[in-house]
Motif scaffolding. Structure first.
Motif, PDB file in Angstrom:
ATOM      1  N   LEU A 127      -0.747  -4.319  -7.528  1.00  0.00           N
ATOM      2  CA  LEU A 127       0.317  -5.094  -8.179  1.00  0.00           C
ATOM      3  C   LEU A 127       1.689  -4.511  -7.836  1.00  0.00           C
ATOM      4  O   LEU A 127       2.634  -5.229  -7.530  1.00  0.00           O
ATOM      5  CB  LEU A 127       0.127  -5.090  -9.701  1.00  0.00           C
ATOM      6  CG  LEU A 127      -0.969  -6.023 -10.222  1.00  0.00           C
ATOM      7  CD1 LEU A 127      -1.128  -5.852 -11.720  1.00  0.00           C
ATOM      8  CD2 LEU A 127      -0.604  -7.475  -9.919  1.00  0.00           C
ATOM      9  N   LEU A 128       1.702  -3.124  -7.933  1.00  0.00           N
ATOM     10  CA  LEU A 128       2.963  -2.448  -7.632  1.00  0.00           C
ATOM     11  C   LEU A 128       3.411  -2.735  -6.202  1.00  0.00           C
ATOM     12  O   LEU A 128       4.583  -2.998  -5.939  1.00  0.00           O
ATOM     13  CB  LEU A 128       2.790  -0.934  -7.807  1.00  0.00           C
ATOM     14  CG  LEU A 128       3.139  -0.387  -9.183  1.00  0.00           C
ATOM     15  CD1 LEU A 128       2.857   1.099  -9.239  1.00  0.00           C
ATOM     16  CD2 LEU A 128       4.627  -0.623  -9.479  1.00  0.00           C
ATOM     17  N   GLN A 129       2.363  -2.678  -5.307  1.00  0.00           N
ATOM     18  CA  GLN A 129       2.685  -2.919  -3.896  1.00  0.00           C
ATOM     19  C   GLN A 129       3.252  -4.318  -3.705  1.00  0.00           C
ATOM     20  O   GLN A 129       4.263  -4.508  -3.020  1.00  0.00           O
ATOM     21  CB  GLN A 129       1.427  -2.748  -3.041  1.00  0.00           C
ATOM     22  CG  GLN A 129       1.285  -1.310  -2.555  1.00  0.00           C
ATOM     23  CD  GLN A 129       0.000  -1.085  -1.801  1.00  0.00           C
ATOM     24  OE1 GLN A 129      -0.809  -2.003  -1.675  1.00  0.00           O
ATOM     25  NE2 GLN A 129      -0.190   0.115  -1.324  1.00  0.00           N
ATOM     26  N   SER A 130       2.537  -5.308  -4.380  1.00  0.00           N
ATOM     27  CA  SER A 130       3.012  -6.687  -4.182  1.00  0.00           C
ATOM     28  C   SER A 130       4.375  -6.853  -4.840  1.00  0.00           C
ATOM     29  O   SER A 130       5.242  -7.552  -4.314  1.00  0.00           O
ATOM     30  CB  SER A 130       1.996  -7.718  -4.687  1.00  0.00           C
ATOM     31  OG  SER A 130       1.994  -7.721  -6.074  1.00  0.00           O
ATOM     32  N   ALA A 131       4.563  -6.146  -6.019  1.00  0.00           N
ATOM     33  CA  ALA A 131       5.869  -6.231  -6.672  1.00  0.00           C
ATOM     34  C   ALA A 131       6.932  -5.627  -5.759  1.00  0.00           C
ATOM     35  O   ALA A 131       8.051  -6.144  -5.656  1.00  0.00           O
ATOM     36  CB  ALA A 131       5.842  -5.496  -7.996  1.00  0.00           C
ATOM     37  N   ASN A 132       6.507  -4.546  -5.102  1.00  0.00           N
ATOM     38  CA  ASN A 132       7.422  -3.890  -4.177  1.00  0.00           C
ATOM     39  C   ASN A 132       7.801  -4.822  -3.031  1.00  0.00           C
ATOM     40  O   ASN A 132       8.971  -4.940  -2.656  1.00  0.00           O
ATOM     41  CB  ASN A 132       6.735  -2.627  -3.639  1.00  0.00           C
ATOM     42  CG  ASN A 132       7.747  -1.604  -3.203  1.00  0.00           C
ATOM     43  OD1 ASN A 132       8.891  -1.652  -3.659  1.00  0.00           O
ATOM     44  ND2 ASN A 132       7.356  -0.709  -2.323  1.00  0.00           N
ATOM     45  N   ILE A 133       6.732  -5.488  -2.520  1.00  0.00           N
ATOM     46  CA  ILE A 133       6.980  -6.437  -1.419  1.00  0.00           C
ATOM     47  C   ILE A 133       7.939  -7.530  -1.896  1.00  0.00           C
ATOM     48  O   ILE A 133       8.891  -7.898  -1.214  1.00  0.00           O
ATOM     49  CB  ILE A 133       5.639  -7.047  -0.924  1.00  0.00           C
ATOM     50  CG1 ILE A 133       4.840  -5.943  -0.200  1.00  0.00           C
ATOM     51  CG2 ILE A 133       5.866  -8.222   0.006  1.00  0.00           C
ATOM     52  CD1 ILE A 133       3.400  -6.291   0.092  1.00  0.00           C
ATOM     53  N   LYS A 134       7.614  -8.006  -3.167  1.00  0.00           N
ATOM     54  CA  LYS A 134       8.464  -9.077  -3.713  1.00  0.00           C
ATOM     55  C   LYS A 134       9.909  -8.602  -3.848  1.00  0.00           C
ATOM     56  O   LYS A 134      10.857  -9.323  -3.543  1.00  0.00           O
ATOM     57  CB  LYS A 134       7.940  -9.526  -5.073  1.00  0.00           C
ATOM     58  CG  LYS A 134       6.933 -10.646  -4.939  1.00  0.00           C
ATOM     59  CD  LYS A 134       6.665 -11.293  -6.254  1.00  0.00           C
ATOM     60  CE  LYS A 134       5.705 -12.448  -6.026  1.00  0.00           C
ATOM     61  NZ  LYS A 134       5.017 -12.817  -7.236  1.00  0.00           N
ATOM     62  N   LEU A 135      10.005  -7.288  -4.363  1.00  0.00           N
ATOM     63  CA  LEU A 135      11.349  -6.746  -4.524  1.00  0.00           C
ATOM     64  C   LEU A 135      12.102  -6.726  -3.196  1.00  0.00           C
ATOM     65  O   LEU A 135      13.260  -7.105  -3.109  1.00  0.00           O
ATOM     66  CB  LEU A 135      11.258  -5.310  -5.062  1.00  0.00           C
ATOM     67  CG  LEU A 135      11.416  -5.143  -6.569  1.00  0.00           C
ATOM     68  CD1 LEU A 135      11.276  -3.685  -6.935  1.00  0.00           C
ATOM     69  CD2 LEU A 135      12.795  -5.640  -7.021  1.00  0.00           C
ATOM     70  N   LYS A 136      11.335  -6.266  -2.169  1.00  0.00           N
ATOM     71  CA  LYS A 136      11.949  -6.205  -0.844  1.00  0.00           C
ATOM     72  C   LYS A 136      12.369  -7.594  -0.401  1.00  0.00           C
ATOM     73  O   LYS A 136      13.453  -7.795   0.163  1.00  0.00           O
ATOM     74  CB  LYS A 136      10.948  -5.613   0.164  1.00  0.00           C
ATOM     75  CG  LYS A 136      10.912  -4.100   0.126  1.00  0.00           C
ATOM     76  CD  LYS A 136       9.992  -3.540   1.190  1.00  0.00           C
ATOM     77  CE  LYS A 136       9.900  -2.041   1.080  1.00  0.00           C
ATOM     78  NZ  LYS A 136       8.721  -1.531   1.764  1.00  0.00           N
ATOM     79  N   GLU A 137      11.433  -8.544  -0.695  1.00  0.00           N
ATOM     80  CA  GLU A 137      11.738  -9.924  -0.305  1.00  0.00           C
ATOM     81  C   GLU A 137      12.971 -10.430  -1.055  1.00  0.00           C
ATOM     82  O   GLU A 137      13.843 -11.070  -0.477  1.00  0.00           O
ATOM     83  CB  GLU A 137      10.541 -10.829  -0.590  1.00  0.00           C
ATOM     84  CG  GLU A 137       9.429 -10.661   0.444  1.00  0.00           C
ATOM     85  CD  GLU A 137       8.164 -11.404   0.054  1.00  0.00           C
ATOM     86  OE1 GLU A 137       7.202 -11.335   0.794  1.00  0.00           O
ATOM     87  OE2 GLU A 137       8.171 -12.051  -1.031  1.00  0.00           O
TER      88      GLU A 137
END
Ligand code: ADP
Length: 580
Positions: free
Chosen positions: A344-354
């Motif tokens: 989740l954190l990773q995807s949140a991180n990806i989302k944040l980056k996005e």
């Protein structure tokens, strides 16, 4: 089998080692206490036996000393030898104090002159003539009582002879001889004890006076009878004739060659110059049989303790195994959870980056969108500055400036809207509204774009659409956004259709176009703020990427939902619901 099923983790090894240690300790202590118990029981047994031999000794001692005392009293009480030479006294003593074999008076010339009983009375027998005067002479000389050792009597019995001298005014008048048969004493005191072990009696010369086992010959010399190599028995016997009391152990070999260890206790009988010793012996195996029951109880205790410890350890091991499994499961589920939250954190991180990327792109778009009208306005203003500019151009320039101001106003308004939606500060002003009229107003709003693009708009709504309670202006904003997009992304000659489906609680509105459509993987993304499928500066259509995010915020803020369906290259349909 069990060992295969369990995993030997450190807890289990500790429990097994502890269990082995405890069982070992119990067995060790049990064996140790067994030997201690044996020692204690043996000591008890020996002291009991010692007590018994002392009781016997004291009994015999009192018996014998009493006999001597009687004779001595008699010898002293008479100031002179009475005419009957004590004959009547002898009879009285003999009859009242049992145990005498014979009592006789021997006059100063060594001749038996009186006595009792008459059957055992050798009247006229002279000691000197028969060379048996040594004891008689000894008491005359010593002036005190003397007791001989065991003497073989005529009948084959052993006798003990007590000589008491009789003096009158210092003048020797003779001696009283009392004879006690040893068998009378032993019969009285020792035979009754025979069942409690072997009992024997020896005098200080080593003569056997009695032996309940009949192994030693009465009247024989002990040292002649005992095997010379049996040092323990000889030592014991030596102690006895030395007149000491005590106990010991020795091995006795029986006729069939078997040898048996025995406990011996011995105690002293002291009467005048004589010393006798009573010995009692019992086999050591009697002690073993006494403590056998203790062994059995201890064995049972050790066994039961062992079983308890074993069962307890098994229980602890099973508990640990179970606990371990639960722990493993917990760890596995926690690991899963951590993995999931990591994902989740990773995807949140990806989302944040996005999002970050989107913001950067947004800044570039907004800058572009804000700058373009400014540039246009600046150019128009410069035209207006020129005095030579004719009135038609002047009007065109003013119109351009107004359009660009509108464009910037829309952009700023969109930014304000999305900010209110995200902060939850958006306010709705619901009022009973006719949906049909809202659609009409919205279509009119985009009419110029529709014409400009050459894309037709069909409204296929039933005229009797029910009134709904909604924020009218915001719903118009929704329709205008969606229609603008539909027109923007539909090539010339295309078509946009507005339709609706009514159900119990909702009205589903569909806005369908025949435009470029959206790739399947991007269907959800387009509702994200700042998201644009083609955000490069070369894209053909304008926009901030906020329209659908605002639309979604308005629909969901009033209890509805919005989704999109599309076939890429063939157009798409936006479907949203309104609560009736
Ligand atoms: P924009 O201001 O860029 O139009 P929107 O939030 O309204 O921002 O739309 C986001 C993006 O979704 C658009 O840039 C476009 O790529 C895509 N999109 C929206 N509506 C349509 C449509 N009817 N057909 C094809 N693509 C669309």
């Amino acid at each position: 089998m069990f060992a295969k099923q369990i995993r030997w983790n450190p807890y289990i090894i500790v429990v097994v080692v502890a269990a082995i240690f405890v069982i070992g300790t119990v067995v060790f202590l049990g064996i140790r206490s067994n030997s201690e118990v044996k020692d204690v029981v043996e000591q008890q047994f020996t002291s009991q036996q010692m007590l018994l031999s002392k009781q016997i000794s004291r009994g015999i001692e009192e018996f014998l000393n009493e006999k001597v005392l009687l004779i001595e009293i008699m010898a002293k009480q008479e100031s002179q030898v009475p005419p009957d030479h004590f004959a009547s006294n002898f009879k009285t003593i003999y009859e009242e104090s049992s145990g005498f074999y014979a009592i006789q008076f021997i006059n100063e010339s060594g001749t038996v002159v009186s006595g009792y009983p008459e059957d055992n009375l050798p009247l006229g027998y002279n000691l000197y003539k028969n060379n048996q005067s040594w004891a008689f002479e000894k008491v005359q000389k010593d002036k005190k009582t003397y007791i001989t050792g065991g003497v073989q009597m005529f009948e084959g019995d052993l006798g003990s002879f007590t000589w008491v001298p009789v003096f009158h005014e210092g003048e020797f008048k003779g001696a009283i001889l009392s004879i006690i048969k040893v068998s009378d004493v032993t019969g009285r005191f020792l035979e009754s004890y025979a069942p409690q072990g072997h009992v024997y009696l020896v005098d200080k010369y080593g003569m056997i006076l009695y032996d309940s086992s009949y192994k030693l010959q009465i009247g024989g010399k002990y040292f002649d009878l005992v095997n010379e190599s049996n040092l323990q028995q000889i030592n014991t016997f030596q102690e006895q004739i030395n007149g000491t009391e005590g106990n010991g152990k020795y091995f006795e070999t029986s006729e069939d060659g078997t040898s048996e260890e025995r406990i011996v206790t011995y105690s002293l009988i002291k009467w005048h110059n004589q010393k006798w010793s009573v010995g009692i012996t019992n086999p050591v195996s009697d002690v073993d049989s006494l403590i056998r029951s203790v062994y059995i109880i201890q064995g049972v205790f050790i066994g039961v303790s062992g079983i308890f410890i074993f069962v307890g350890s098994m229980w602890v091991i099973l508990f640990l195994v179970k606990w371990n499994k639960t722990l493993e499961k917990k760890v596995a589920s926690k690991t899963r959870e951590i993995k999931q939250s990591n994902e989740l954190l990773q995807s949140a991180n990806i989302k944040l980056k996005e999002h970050n990327q989107l913001k950067t792109e947004f800044v570039s778009i907004v800058s572009h969108e804000l700058r373009t009208p400014l540039t246009a306005m600046k150019t128009s203003a410069e035209f207006l500055k020129d005095d030579n500019c004719d009135s038609s151009v002047r009007l065109e320039m003013l119109d351009l400036i107004i359009r660009n101001i509108d464009r910037q106003t829309r952009m700023v308004s969109d930014l304000l809207d999305i900010s209110r939606i995200e902060s939850g500060k958006i306010k709705f002003n619901p009022e009973i509204t006719n949906l049909y009229s809202i659609v009409k107003l919205s279509v009119k709003n985009v009419d110029s774009l529709s014409k400009e693009k050459g894309v037709s708009i069909d409204v296929n709504l039933p005229e009797d659409l029910p009134h709904i309670k909604t924020d009218k202006d915001k719903l118009i904003q929704v329709f205008v956004n969606l229609l603008n997009n539909a027109l923007k992304f539909t090539p010339k000659g295309g078509n946009v259709e507005i339709s609706s489906v009514e159900s119990d609680h909702i009205i589903e509105v569909r806005i369908k176009d025949t435009g470029i459509g959206i790739a399947p993987g991007l269907l959800d993304r387009i509702f994200d703020k700042f998201y644009q499928i083609d955000s490069t500066s070369t894209r053909k259509v304008g926009g901030s990427g906020l329209g659908l995010a605002i639309t979604k915020g308005i629909i969901e803020g009033q209890g509805g939902s919005i989704r999109v369906e599309s076939t890429q290259g063939k157009g798409c349909v936006f479907i949203f619901t309104l609560v009736k």
